[in-house]
Design a protein around this motif. Sequence first.
Motif: not given
Length: 372
Positions: A121-130, A150-167
């Motif tokens: 609620e503090y982060m105001k996440i609403a609707g389907d994640p993009h 965050k750190g592990y995933t961005e290392k693993q995929w070599g890109m920002s978590a905001t660029e990676l698909p939600a699935f």
Amino acid sequence: MKKYVVVGSGLFGSVFAYEAAKRGNKVIVLEKRNHVGGNIFTKEIEGIQVHMYGAHIFHTKMKRIWDYVHQFAEFNNYVNSPIANFNGEIYNLPFNMNTFNKLWGVKTPDEAKAKIKEQKEYMKIAGDPHNLEEQAISLIGPDVYEKLVKGYTEKQWGMSATELPAFIIRRLPVRFTYDNNYFSDPYQGIPVGGYTQIIEKLLNSELISVETGVDFLKKRDNYLDSETKVIFTGMIDQYFDYTLGELEYRSLRFESEIVDRDNYQGNAVVNYTDAKTPFTRIIEHKHFEFGKGNKGKTVITHEYPKNWQRGDDPYYPINNQKNKTLYKKYTEMAAREAPNVIFGGRLGQYRYYNMDQTIMAALQVAKNEFGD
């Protein structure tokens, strides 16, 4: 009797070869590396079965597949319970009540759920994640995300978590129990004596010949004729010489060493989830078999993710829309230009397979070829 050339001696190719030979067909298995087994190859070092291409923990919900692999090896009752190291702080994985207690001091599931809800609620996440970041925060809140995802995933995929698909993050379990078992599958374990024996037994037939150190794509004319069918488990884009462009993959680099001590880190798998540590995890192989190995010795492997380039081993298909579209074009090309070739496995079918799914896919191809 039919003749098959199986390109690749990993799990998919070896299971198909076994099923083909069992039905009286002649099979040639060609392997580019100097050993069989593909990425599940294990090698004994200091009395320890070392997973040479990354940790492989067998797990499945399918009793049929569990019974199938038991034809070729005895399995122990190893349960995957990795831990995370975030700047020296240790947390349990998967995300469960032990994790939440360490983070927030909560003791009950209701307290943990309330804390996650408060953070969302503090982060105001609403609707389907993009994207992956929004998906992760909507699942477990920003505290867990920042420290353990965050750190592990961005290392693993070599890109920002905001660029990676939600699935991608949906595969990670979140449990409101004090349970460190990563998988919910009822059947799981590690083969006693390693995985290589399974492949060797699958390929142990008078009707199967195995050739290692052979690059099929450079010598395909030596093996192909109108009577031969090919099971190709390499990259489908490479088979067609990247005519339509390259599919994208993530690769890995492994650094293994023998350490002069009985116990290096106390667990088989430790993930390093901060951004500054260049590797994603350390594997201590002896813990897969409960400390078995030479006294005073252990073997560890640092795992470094990297961008894939031609010549590297591909490990993870990048299943975004761009690559899915390109893969579909390659399958259409295969239907037109390679009717005698079946593309199988993680690379041939450009999808992430667990080991049980790989076996099931190979059995399905065998069923399509030979019937029941």
